[in-house]
Design a protein around this motif. Structure first.
Motif, PDB file in Angstrom:
ATOM      1  N   UNK A  72       0.915  -1.179   0.115  1.00  0.00           N
ATOM      2  CA  UNK A  72      -0.048  -0.037   0.078  1.00  0.00           C
ATOM      3  C   UNK A  72       0.776   1.147  -0.021  1.00  0.00           C
ATOM      4  N   UNK A  73       1.839   1.079   0.712  1.00  0.00           N
ATOM      5  CA  UNK A  73       3.136   2.327   0.690  1.00  0.00           C
ATOM      6  C   UNK A  73       3.556   2.230  -0.623  1.00  0.00           C
ATOM      7  N   UNK A  74       3.847   1.475  -1.190  1.00  0.00           N
ATOM      8  CA  UNK A  74       4.395   1.698  -2.255  1.00  0.00           C
ATOM      9  C   UNK A  74       3.516   2.177  -3.602  1.00  0.00           C
ATOM     10  N   UNK A  75       2.218   1.996  -3.331  1.00  0.00           N
ATOM     11  CA  UNK A  75       1.035   2.630  -4.432  1.00  0.00           C
ATOM     12  C   UNK A  75       1.242   3.844  -3.947  1.00  0.00           C
ATOM     13  N   UNK A  76       1.205   4.356  -2.761  1.00  0.00           N
ATOM     14  CA  UNK A  76       1.102   5.504  -2.238  1.00  0.00           C
ATOM     15  C   UNK A  76       2.313   6.554  -2.834  1.00  0.00           C
ATOM     16  N   UNK A  77       3.494   5.817  -2.973  1.00  0.00           N
ATOM     17  CA  UNK A  77       4.551   6.564  -3.287  1.00  0.00           C
ATOM     18  C   UNK A  77       4.457   6.915  -5.095  1.00  0.00           C
ATOM     19  N   UNK A  78       3.876   5.809  -5.876  1.00  0.00           N
ATOM     20  CA  UNK A  78       3.667   6.318  -7.199  1.00  0.00           C
ATOM     21  C   UNK A  78       2.550   7.143  -7.508  1.00  0.00           C
ATOM     22  N   UNK A  79       1.542   7.083  -6.752  1.00  0.00           N
ATOM     23  CA  UNK A  79       0.490   7.876  -6.841  1.00  0.00           C
ATOM     24  C   UNK A  79       0.748   9.195  -6.359  1.00  0.00           C
ATOM     25  N   UNK A  80       1.504   9.397  -5.250  1.00  0.00           N
ATOM     26  CA  UNK A  80       2.282  10.695  -4.992  1.00  0.00           C
ATOM     27  C   UNK A  80       3.024  11.404  -6.108  1.00  0.00           C
ATOM     28  N   UNK A  81       3.988  10.987  -6.630  1.00  0.00           N
ATOM     29  CA  UNK A  81       4.720  11.366  -7.869  1.00  0.00           C
ATOM     30  C   UNK A  81       3.852  11.662  -9.069  1.00  0.00           C
ATOM     31  N   UNK A  82       2.837  10.966  -9.295  1.00  0.00           N
ATOM     32  CA  UNK A  82       1.863  11.320 -10.359  1.00  0.00           C
ATOM     33  C   UNK A  82       1.068  12.620 -10.027  1.00  0.00           C
ATOM     34  N   UNK A  83       0.529  12.639  -8.758  1.00  0.00           N
ATOM     35  CA  UNK A  83       0.047  14.001  -8.488  1.00  0.00           C
ATOM     36  C   UNK A  83       0.756  14.922  -8.472  1.00  0.00           C
ATOM     37  N   UNK A  84       2.115  14.884  -7.998  1.00  0.00           N
ATOM     38  CA  UNK A  84       3.088  16.025  -7.779  1.00  0.00           C
ATOM     39  C   UNK A  84       3.398  16.678  -9.328  1.00  0.00           C
ATOM     40  N   UNK A  85       3.568  15.619 -10.119  1.00  0.00           N
ATOM     41  CA  UNK A  85       3.974  15.951 -11.444  1.00  0.00           C
ATOM     42  C   UNK A  85       3.083  16.454 -12.393  1.00  0.00           C
ATOM     43  N   UNK A  86       1.762  15.949 -12.237  1.00  0.00           N
ATOM     44  CA  UNK A  86       0.662  16.637 -12.846  1.00  0.00           C
ATOM     45  C   UNK A  86       0.365  17.983 -12.593  1.00  0.00           C
ATOM     46  N   UNK A  87       0.559  18.315 -11.339  1.00  0.00           N
ATOM     47  CA  UNK A  87      -0.027  19.612 -10.678  1.00  0.00           C
ATOM     48  C   UNK A  87       0.858  20.564 -11.165  1.00  0.00           C
ATOM     49  N   UNK A  88       2.667  19.961 -11.132  1.00  0.00           N
ATOM     50  CA  UNK A  88       3.562  20.816 -11.697  1.00  0.00           C
ATOM     51  C   UNK A  88       3.257  21.237 -13.196  1.00  0.00           C
ATOM     52  N   UNK A  89       2.761  20.231 -13.793  1.00  0.00           N
ATOM     53  CA  UNK A  89       2.604  20.359 -15.164  1.00  0.00           C
ATOM     54  C   UNK A  89       1.549  21.610 -15.743  1.00  0.00           C
ATOM     55  N   UNK A  90       0.681  21.819 -14.787  1.00  0.00           N
ATOM     56  CA  UNK A  90      -0.458  22.792 -14.972  1.00  0.00           C
ATOM     57  C   UNK A  90      -0.291  23.808 -14.175  1.00  0.00           C
ATOM     58  N   UNK A  91       0.823  23.981 -13.449  1.00  0.00           N
ATOM     59  CA  UNK A  91       1.092  25.135 -12.769  1.00  0.00           C
ATOM     60  C   UNK A  91       0.713  26.496 -13.452  1.00  0.00           C
ATOM     61  N   UNK A  92       0.027  27.331 -12.992  1.00  0.00           N
ATOM     62  CA  UNK A  92      -0.113  28.562 -13.406  1.00  0.00           C
ATOM     63  C   UNK A  92       0.889  29.755 -13.018  1.00  0.00           C
ATOM     64  N   UNK A  93       1.679  29.422 -11.827  1.00  0.00           N
ATOM     65  CA  UNK A  93       2.608  30.298 -11.471  1.00  0.00           C
ATOM     66  C   UNK A  93       3.698  29.444 -10.461  1.00  0.00           C
ATOM     67  N   UNK A  94       4.513  30.279 -10.010  1.00  0.00           N
ATOM     68  CA  UNK A  94       5.679  29.433  -9.218  1.00  0.00           C
ATOM     69  C   UNK A  94       5.371  29.143  -7.800  1.00  0.00           C
TER      70      UNK A  94
END
Length: 380
Positions: A72-94
């Motif tokens: 479950x923790x491994x799934x969390x790690x991959x999901x956390x990276x997915x969310x972080x990168x997706x948010x970064x890709x759509x970031x409107x500002x710094x």
């Protein structure tokens, strides 16, 4: 089944490592598009921000994994990276981009999570080999990521790279889903079960060796290019090849080295110390090729030895914490090495980080000897 399991874990780790390790090199270009005028010091801070967050969060996630399951923790790690990168890709500002980097570091940590899960499925020599292969996937990502992403940035891709890369850890998440669950140690477990999950008594010494070894490796990274130029190497591609040689040694020689039954940690640290000392004293570029190969041999033997020590100390109920603290120690070392490299090179010259790396490797040798004396031997 075991072959399928380890293939899924390693491929998933490679996808997440490729995502996390490949893009930081191009952070200055991405920031120039997102927030023109960002000061140079801010670029350095953002470069290490995910690493700092992982260093802080890894022990907490390790305890959480022991109570709720390492899969479950491994799934969390991959999901956390997915969310972080997706948010970064759509970031409107710094500001949003910084939040995305914090999420990436805090909820990521695929290396520790992958190793902890593998430790619930393998024991002894099998676990030691599995840990070597997760490091193999990290080295492969460290080499292939910057090269492939460099081709994409050359085509004009910037911030939108994050949203494309986000799908890689999501694919890793899908690969882990069908794998067998491990038995977590729930909060209602008895005191006897709690005792089974105690960390080894020499854990502080093991973490100190890991810190010094990781520090010795990373402290020479930031200023390797100006170091090569100082020796008269005018070709950036050649400097890049020399920089990558130790990682290539790991990729090419691991299958043979891990068959050795003894623990070669001290030998690896000694080679690392010698190679760094000789690079510090180098005044010509010609010996650098051999010295980088020597560094690679030291890195490989040290990693294999450390993984053997880890596998000997892994026990039921503490895998999450064991690998969480181990990964956190490496992340703190990387952060400290980056700061030390900047300060030392400014004060004592571009080559000085190699001398510091030599001293760190020697200190690690002194601390590592008792670990090998108290370790029980495991089959190769």
């Amino acid at each position: 089944m075991q072959r399928r399991l380890i293939t899924s874990v390693l491929l998933g780790h490679y996808l997440s490592a490729f995502t996390a390790l490949g893009i930081p090199l191009y952070l200055p270009r991405i920031l120039s598009d997102l927030a023109p005028g960002t000061p140079g010091w801010a670029i350095g801070v953002l470069f290490v921000l995910p690493t700092l967050c992982t260093a802080l969060a890894a022990p907490i996630w390790g305890r959480w994994a022991d109570r709720n399951g390492c899969r479950l923790s491994l799934l969390r790690a991959h999901a956390g990276l997915f969310v972080g990168f997706l948010l970064a890709g759509f970031s409107p500002n710094l500001t949003v981009f910084v939040l995305a980097l914090i999420i990436q570091g805090t909820f990521g940590g695929a290396m520790a999570a992958s190793n902890a899960y593998l430790s619930t499925q393998f024991k002894g020599g099998d676990l030691s080999r599995a840990l070597n292969w997760t490091q193999y996937s990290a080295r492969l990502a460290m080499i292939s990521g910057p090269i492939l992403l460099g081709l994409l940035t050359a085509q004009g891709l910037g911030l939108d790279l994050y949203r494309y890369l986000a799908w890689l850890p999501l694919l890793a998440f899908v690969l882990i889903l069908p794998l067998p669950k491990d038995a977590p140690k729930h909060g209602l477990a008895s005191k006897k079960a709690e005792a089974l999950g105690e960390l080894p008594q020499d854990m502080p010494r093991l973490l100190a060796v890991q810190f010094l070894f990781s520090f010795a490796m990373v402290v020479t990274f930031p200023y390797f290019m100006p170091f090569g130029e100082q020796l008269g190497i005018g070709n950036d591609a050649l400097i890049g090849v020399l920089y990558s040689l130790p990682h290539l040694v790991y990729l090419l020689a691991l299958p043979w080295v891990q068959k050795h039954q003894g623990n070669l940690l001290l030998h690896g640290l000694a080679l690392l110390a010698i190679s760094n000392a000789l690079q510090f004293w180098s005044v010509h570029a010609e010996p650098l090729f051999i010295l980088r190969l020597l560094s690679g041999a030291g890195m490989l033997l040290s990693f294999v030895g450390l993984h053997r020590c880890l596998s000997q100390r892994s026990q039921k109920g503490s895998a999450g914490r064991l690998f969480g603290w181990f990964d956190s120690s490496g992340k703190w070392a990387g952060t400290a090495a980056g700061v030390a490299a900047a300060l030392i090179s400014q004060s004592f010259g571009i080559a000085s980080p190699f001398l510091v790396a030599c001293l760190a490797a020697m200190a690690a040798m002194v601390l590592a000897r008792p670990l090998l004396m108290t370790s029980r031997e495991i089959p190769a």
